[in-house]
Design a protein around this motif. Structure first.
Motif, mmCIF file in Angstrom:
data_model
loop_
_atom_site.group_PDB
_atom_site.id
_atom_site.type_symbol
_atom_site.label_atom_id
_atom_site.label_comp_id
_atom_site.label_asym_id
_atom_site.label_seq_id
_atom_site.Cartn_x
_atom_site.Cartn_y
_atom_site.Cartn_z
ATOM 1 N N ARG A 62 0.837 -1.196 0.000
ATOM 2 C CA ARG A 62 0.000 0.000 0.000
ATOM 3 C C ARG A 62 0.878 1.255 0.000
ATOM 4 N NH1 ARG A 62 -4.638 -1.832 4.350
ATOM 5 N NH2 ARG A 62 -5.734 -3.282 2.957
ATOM 6 N N GLU A 72 2.465 4.340 1.056
ATOM 7 C CA GLU A 72 2.697 5.003 2.333
ATOM 8 C C GLU A 72 3.406 6.347 2.163
ATOM 9 O OE1 GLU A 72 4.853 2.369 4.845
ATOM 10 O OE2 GLU A 72 3.186 0.953 5.076
ATOM 11 N N ASP A 99 0.093 18.650 -2.019
ATOM 12 C CA ASP A 99 -1.234 18.071 -1.782
ATOM 13 C C ASP A 99 -2.110 18.181 -3.023
ATOM 14 O OD1 ASP A 99 -0.561 17.387 0.795
ATOM 15 O OD2 ASP A 99 -1.454 19.168 1.706
ATOM 16 N N ARG A 106 -1.127 15.366 -5.330
ATOM 17 C CA ARG A 106 -1.658 14.096 -4.819
ATOM 18 C C ARG A 106 -3.142 13.973 -5.135
ATOM 19 N NH1 ARG A 106 -0.090 12.626 1.245
ATOM 20 N NH2 ARG A 106 -1.678 11.074 0.704
ATOM 21 N N ALA A 107 -3.876 15.066 -4.936
ATOM 22 C CA ALA A 107 -5.313 15.028 -5.213
ATOM 23 C C ALA A 107 -5.572 14.798 -6.695
ATOM 24 C CB ALA A 107 -5.971 16.318 -4.742
ATOM 25 N N ASP A 113 -4.572 7.562 -2.916
ATOM 26 C CA ASP A 113 -4.370 7.807 -1.489
ATOM 27 C C ASP A 113 -3.675 6.612 -0.859
ATOM 28 O OD1 ASP A 113 -6.315 5.816 -1.172
ATOM 29 O OD2 ASP A 113 -7.932 7.284 -0.961
ATOM 30 N N SER A 114 -3.592 6.618 0.460
ATOM 31 C CA SER A 114 -2.840 5.584 1.167
ATOM 32 C C SER A 114 -3.518 4.221 1.142
ATOM 33 C CB SER A 114 -2.608 6.006 2.623
ATOM 34 O OG SER A 114 -3.841 6.265 3.273
ATOM 35 N N SER A 115 -4.751 4.151 0.661
ATOM 36 C CA SER A 115 -5.421 2.854 0.566
ATOM 37 C C SER A 115 -5.109 2.139 -0.745
ATOM 38 C CB SER A 115 -6.938 3.032 0.703
ATOM 39 O OG SER A 115 -7.452 3.766 -0.407
#
Length: 267
Positions: free
Chosen positions: A47, A49, A62, A65-66, A71-73
């Motif tokens: 996953r 991290e 950020d 990333r968006a 995401d982290s999942s």
């Protein structure tokens, strides 16, 4: 002869049977491998991290990333091509590359769209070299960019803005010293364009697109005029004629000291 034909048919059937068995085995192995990959890729060990972002100036970490939509999942084994495509759908991202750093890191490398001019419609907004409005606040930080104006029919505004933005971007790339002093760029109805340089209102008239060679020739002609005519100032550089640069000048305004000296002499 008949026996030979029978033997050939039997051999052909055996060959076809072996090929079918081999194909079935290969498919089974591939399915097993894919299933195994899916199982391994879904392990918590893989996953995401950590995100590393490179190449940003206007965007935030950020924000990247968006835009990546990860995401982290998510698993680090998600398709990097799909992540890059999502990044490139953002108006501020001209190009994106995504790399995996196992076991749990994604490196997002972006090349941002660069603002090359400002348009007022009616709010002042920055645009890139394609004429696309960029989601950048022109006051934070204050963008020192030329104002792009279309002095033509309303129907020609969209295409005209792309022409001016393309030329502004080209100047920024090949002649940054010229771009740095351009305060305004205008496209007129006849297809001609004008650049206003500096605070003195020097005009450069040309037919788009402007090339690096013509931009350099304008600088050379301006410097030459200043050396040859020290008592005059250049007001217009005309690049509209192939192979020719026309510099139009006018008498230099009298300085304050010179005017005072003349008044004293007259007295």
């Amino acid at each position: 002869m008949r026996r030979s034909a029978v033997v050939r048919r039997v051999a052909a059937r055996r060959t076809a049977r072996r090929a079918a068995i081999a194909a079935a085995v290969a498919a089974s192995v591939a399915l097993a491998a894919w299933g195994g990959f899916r199982l391994v890729a879904g392990l918590p060990f893989f996953r995401v991290e950590r995100f590393e972002v490179a190449g940003i100036g206007y965007l935030t970490r950020d924000g990247v990333r968006a835009a990546a939509g990860v995401d982290s999942s998510a698993s680090v084994w998600e398709s990097t091509a799909r992540i890059a495509a999502r990044l490139e759908s953002h108006p501020m991202v001209a190009e994106a590359r995504v790399e995996r750093v196992l076991p749990s890191t994604l490196l997002l490398k972006v090349r941002e769209a660069v603002p090359v001019g400002l348009v007022a419609s009616p709010l002042v907004e920055p645009v890139d070299r394609g004429g696309n409005v960029l989601p950048v606040d022109p006051t934070e930080p204050m963008l020192d960019l030329p104002l792009l104006r279309i002095v033509a029919r309303r129907a020609a505004v969209s295409r005209g803005m792309r022409v001016l933005a393309r030329d502004a971007g080209h100047l920024l790339e090949v002649a940054p010293e010229v771009f740095a002093v351009v305060s305004e760029a205008r496209l007129h109805g006849g297809g001609e364009a004008t650049l206003l340089l500096g605070d003195e209102g020097l005009r450069v008239r040309y037919l788009p697109p402007i090339s690096e060679r013509r931009a350099r020739e304008a600088v050379i002609a301006l410097n030459d005029a200043e050396e040859r005519f020290p008592g005059r100032v250049a007001r217009e550089i005309d690049l509209r004629f192939a192979g020719l640069v026309v510099v139009r000048t006018e008498p230099a305004p009298a300085t304050t000291e010179a005017s005072a000296a003349e008044e004293s002499a007259d007295g």
